[in-house]
Design an enzyme around this catalytic site. Structure first.
Site, PDB file in Angstrom:
ATOM      1  N   GLY A   1      -5.598  48.224 -26.357  1.00 61.69           N
ATOM      2  CA  GLY A   1      -4.423  47.521 -25.850  1.00 61.69           C
ATOM      3  C   GLY A   1      -3.530  48.330 -24.942  1.00 61.69           C
TER       4      GLY A   1
ATOM      5  N   HIS B   1     -13.233  40.727  -7.040  1.00 64.82           N
ATOM      6  CA  HIS B   1     -13.508  42.005  -7.710  1.00 64.82           C
ATOM      7  C   HIS B   1     -12.815  43.050  -6.848  1.00 64.82           C
ATOM      8  CE1 HIS B   1     -16.166  41.097 -11.006  1.00 64.82           C
ATOM      9  NE2 HIS B   1     -16.991  40.419 -10.240  1.00 64.82           N
TER      10      HIS B   1
ATOM     11  N   TYR C   1     -29.492  30.889 -12.789  1.00 61.28           N
ATOM     12  CA  TYR C   1     -28.669  29.852 -12.164  1.00 61.28           C
ATOM     13  C   TYR C   1     -28.909  28.475 -12.778  1.00 61.28           C
ATOM     14  CZ  TYR C   1     -27.604  33.253  -8.522  1.00 61.28           C
ATOM     15  OH  TYR C   1     -27.163  34.366  -7.847  1.00 61.28           O
TER      16      TYR C   1
ATOM     17  N   LYS D   1     -12.475  41.929 -16.103  1.00 61.96           N
ATOM     18  CA  LYS D   1     -13.228  42.142 -17.348  1.00 61.96           C
ATOM     19  C   LYS D   1     -12.726  43.382 -18.098  1.00 61.96           C
ATOM     20  CE  LYS D   1     -17.528  39.888 -15.855  1.00 61.96           C
ATOM     21  NZ  LYS D   1     -17.369  39.786 -14.378  1.00 61.96           N
TER      22      LYS D   1
ATOM     23  N   THR E   1      -4.157  50.981 -23.130  1.00 62.67           N
ATOM     24  CA  THR E   1      -4.822  51.323 -21.867  1.00 62.67           C
ATOM     25  C   THR E   1      -4.880  50.119 -20.933  1.00 62.67           C
ATOM     26  OG1 THR E   1      -6.165  52.987 -22.992  1.00 62.67           O
ATOM     27  CG2 THR E   1      -6.939  52.238 -20.840  1.00 62.67           C
TER      28      THR E   1
ATOM     29  N   ALA F   1     -11.780  45.947 -20.898  1.00 63.55           N
ATOM     30  CA  ALA F   1     -12.590  46.191 -22.102  1.00 63.55           C
ATOM     31  C   ALA F   1     -12.147  47.442 -22.855  1.00 63.55           C
ATOM     32  CB  ALA F   1     -14.065  46.308 -21.720  1.00 63.55           C
TER      33      ALA F   1
END
EC number: 4.1.1.23
Length: 264
Positions: free
Chosen positions: A100, A64, A214, A95, A102, A97
């Site tokens: 297109g 990340h 989990y 991720k 941008t 979101a």
């Protein structure tokens, strides 16, 4: 369950259209690892130190990058060098979101220039099919690969039902760039083969109090047909020896894969 999951990773590599998918499956077989470690640390030095320790035992390092407080180009260069040294791929868990145009800018440009160093990234499909097309325009010429978020492992997730169905439909149209899913299970009735990476894997705990649930490597690989387990705090959390834990999860994941192969 889809009969293709009872084939070896190396056999399935031959049927993949995306070059990263081919490379990843071959690498997994070679290293005998279906372990991806989510390195969610905030200091460059800590990230590089951890990755160097666990690199021999993983097939994918998941980052990340936007949580790193002292990010710079040197960090990227060193991370890429560690990937070559230890033979793993880098997955920036961005991720995406947005629309297109941008996401094209977010993927190629800005501070992080993700497409220049991450073999794999991922996106939500909430904005529509255009997000896949936008990312593909940047990533496909670079030989990158995209995972779609068809489900999420957190409690109360809205990524279910018709959202999941539409995501699968768009995947089939873009298998030159899309090569799989972030999901808790393998989806039935898809024409193309693909790789499933499953988060929320733990050998010792069942939840974290923040909605994360989990499951064991055996549950997701043998019972649910997933291909790669994603582990984070289970490897390097407080009081844990990252090398010992990476070996333990790698062995558990590989044992589950061998168990699945033996069922056919």
């Amino acid at each position: 369950m889809d009969a293709r999951v009872f084939q070896s990773y190396s056999a399935r590599a031959e049927g993949m259209k995306n070059p990263i998918a081919k490379e990843l499956l071959a690498l997994m077989e070679e290293k005998q690892s279906n372990l991806s470690v989510a390195v969610d640390l905030t200091k460059k030095s800590e990230i590089l130190e951890l990755v160097d320790k666990i690199g021999p035992y993983v097939c994918v390092i998941k980052t990340h990058i936007d949580v790193v407080e002292d990010f710079d180009q040197d960090m990227v260069e060193k991370l890429v060098a560690l990937g070559k040294k230890h033979r793993f791929l880098i997955f920036e868990d961005r991720k995406f979101a947005d629309i297109g145009n941008t996401v094209k800018l977010q993927y190629a440009s800005g501070v992080y220039k993700i497409a220049s160093w991450a073999h794999i990234t991922n996106c939500h499909t909430v904005p529509g099919e255009g997000i896949i097309q936008g990312l593909k325009e940047v990533g496909l010429p670079l030989g990158r690969g995209l995972l779609l978020l068809a489900e999420m492992s957190s409690k109360g997730s809205l990524a279910t039902g018709s959202y999941t169905e539409k995501t699968l439909e768009w995947f089939e149209k873009h298998t030159d760039f899309c090569f799989g899913f972030i999901a808790g299970r393998r989806f039935p009735n898809l024409q193309s083969d693909y790789i499933t990476m499953s988060p929320g894997i733990g050998l010792d705990v069942k939840g974290d109090g923040l909605g994360q649930q989990y499951r064991t490597p055996e549950e997701v690989i043998v019972n649910c047909g997933s291909d790669i387990i994603i582990v984070g705090r289970g490897v390097y959390g407080a009081g844990r020896n990252p090398v010992v834990e990476a070996k333990r999860y790698r062995e558990a994941g590989w044992k589950a894969y061998q168990q699945r192969l033996s069922q056919h």
